[in-house]
Structures are given as structure tokens and as C-alpha cells.
Write a protein that holds these residues in place. Structure first.
Motif, mmCIF file in Angstrom:
data_model
loop_
_atom_site.group_PDB
_atom_site.id
_atom_site.type_symbol
_atom_site.label_atom_id
_atom_site.label_comp_id
_atom_site.label_asym_id
_atom_site.label_seq_id
_atom_site.Cartn_x
_atom_site.Cartn_y
_atom_site.Cartn_z
ATOM 1 N N ARG A 96 4.924 1.520 -0.141
ATOM 2 C CA ARG A 96 4.537 1.303 -1.449
ATOM 3 C C ARG A 96 4.273 -0.463 -1.680
ATOM 4 N N GLU A 97 4.834 -1.134 -0.785
ATOM 5 C CA GLU A 97 4.725 -2.497 -0.918
ATOM 6 C C GLU A 97 3.391 -3.004 -0.362
ATOM 7 N N ILE A 98 2.822 -2.334 0.695
ATOM 8 C CA ILE A 98 1.668 -2.474 1.213
ATOM 9 C C ILE A 98 0.598 -2.236 -0.129
ATOM 10 N N ILE A 99 0.576 -1.064 -0.482
ATOM 11 C CA ILE A 99 -0.231 -0.590 -1.683
ATOM 12 C C ILE A 99 -0.177 -1.713 -2.775
ATOM 13 N N ALA A 100 0.897 -2.173 -3.091
ATOM 14 C CA ALA A 100 1.263 -3.096 -4.377
ATOM 15 C C ALA A 100 0.601 -4.408 -3.989
ATOM 16 N N LYS A 124 -1.615 -5.363 -1.420
ATOM 17 C CA LYS A 124 -2.968 -5.336 -0.827
ATOM 18 C C LYS A 124 -3.953 -4.457 -1.429
ATOM 19 N N GLY A 125 -3.488 -3.390 -2.309
ATOM 20 C CA GLY A 125 -4.398 -2.481 -2.805
ATOM 21 C C GLY A 125 -4.557 -1.248 -2.212
ATOM 22 N N LEU A 126 -5.156 -0.137 -2.830
ATOM 23 C CA LEU A 126 -5.350 1.068 -2.039
ATOM 24 C C LEU A 126 -6.302 0.893 -1.062
ATOM 25 N N PHE A 149 -5.093 -0.525 2.006
ATOM 26 C CA PHE A 149 -4.223 0.326 2.697
ATOM 27 C C PHE A 149 -4.759 1.529 3.361
ATOM 28 N N LYS A 150 -5.818 2.066 2.797
ATOM 29 C CA LYS A 150 -6.537 3.012 3.500
ATOM 30 C C LYS A 150 -7.099 2.652 4.959
ATOM 31 N N LYS A 151 -7.699 1.282 4.960
ATOM 32 C CA LYS A 151 -8.423 0.864 6.130
ATOM 33 C C LYS A 151 -7.222 0.598 7.044
ATOM 34 N N VAL A 168 -0.658 7.694 -2.149
ATOM 35 C CA VAL A 168 -2.072 7.070 -2.451
ATOM 36 C C VAL A 168 -2.742 7.556 -3.924
ATOM 37 N N PHE A 169 -2.717 6.999 -4.993
ATOM 38 C CA PHE A 169 -3.268 7.419 -6.029
ATOM 39 C C PHE A 169 -4.228 6.227 -6.487
#
Length: 163
Positions: free
Chosen positions: A45-49, A51-53, A56-58, A119-120
Motif C-alpha cells: 500500500r505504501e508503494i501504491i501511495a 509511486k502510483g498504480l 506498482f504494476k510495472k 490495486v484499484f
């Protein structure tokens, strides 16, 4: 091909079943979300917050596409199916088993999704996510197992019978 990859929505039981399956087969167990957290030094959740979705997917695709294991049950995060390279790699090194839940069962099992690092996209509902991911899980799975209403032992038995 002596690895097994478990696919499915968050709450489908990938990690729980994965550990039990690994014990039953005498295999190792690998949760690729933990690999991502270790490489990035942050919780999902910190990575998503931070670096963005998209980023994160990359990261998720890169980490999953580089998994090199033998006699291992692999449990990637539910969003792994957005990365074609990762999925092609996992399908080439393992038997891919989709733990399929109905939407109703999924809703019952899940609590706060943000705490799970799900991931939303902005404005996306759980129902949207379910309908977006289901065809992708089905596309990459070698075997699909409906886990609705099954206990852990029953799911494990089903997976073992389908390997």
C-alpha cells in the motif's frame, strides 16, 4: 513443470492454500507480494501511495517475470494478471490454478481493501475490479476451481486432484 501458481482475487485463499499445498507436495512456498515488499523496502500500500498504480504494476510485472524456482507453490498478488510478461513466464514455469470465487462470496470475505494493498483505479468498485479481472484469470489458468462454499481442506483436495 514442477511448480504451481495460484491465481485469484484477494481473499480467494491463495496464500492460505498455497502454504498447505506446498506442505502436501513437499514444495517451497513463495508469496511474490513479499518479494516486491523486500525489493522496494515498503509495504504494497505504501508503494501504491508513493509511486502510483502504474509504477506498482510495472514493479509487480518485473518481479513476477523474474521468478526462478523449482518445486515451489507461487502465490502472486491478484493484480499480477495485468502483466502479460509475468503471466507468460509463470505459465511457462508452473501449472496455473485459478481459485475462482463468486462476487457474492468475495464481498463476504473481504474487509478494508486499502489495508490489503489491492490495486484499484480511482472510482473503481470491487464489482468493476471483479469483472475486469475474471476474464484475465480465466485466460491464463490451466485449471479453474470454484472455491465458493468450500472449506480450506476441501479446496486443498480439489487443487491436489487437479494437478
Amino acid at each position: 513443470m514442477n511448480n504451481v501458481t495460484l491465481l485469484g482475487m484477494p481473499g480467494a485463499g491463495k496464500s492460505t492454500i498455497g502454504v498447505l499445498l506446498a506442505k502436501a507436495l513437499g514444495y517451497d512456498f513463495l508469496d511474490t507480494d513479499l518479494l516486491i515488499q523486500n525489493e522496494e523496502g515498503m509495504l504494497l500500500r505504501e508503494i501504491i501511495a508513493k509511486k502510483g498504480l502504474d509504477q506498482f504494476k510495472k514493479i509487480e510485472e518485473r518481479v513476477n517475470a523474474s521468478v526462478q524456482v523449482d518445486k515451489t507453490v507461487i502465490a502472486p498478488g491478484g493484480s499480477v494478471i495485468y502483466g502479460a510478461k509475468a503471466m507468460e513466464h509463470l505459465a511457462s514455469i508452473s501449472k496455473v490454478v485459478y481459485l475462482k470465487l463468486s462476487y457474492q462470496e468475495l464481498e463476504k470475505r473481504l474487509g478494508d481493501l486499502t489495508k490489503r494493498g489491492v490495486v484499484f483505479e480511482k472510482g473503481q468498485t470491487l464489482r468493476d475490479l471483479y469483472h475486469e479481472r475474471t476474464p484475465l484469470y480465466e485466460k491464463y489458468a490451466h485449471v479453474s476451481i470454484n472455491v465458493d462454499g468450500l472449506g480450506i481442506g476441501e479446496v486443498l483436495e480439489e487443487v491436489l486432484q487437479n494437478l
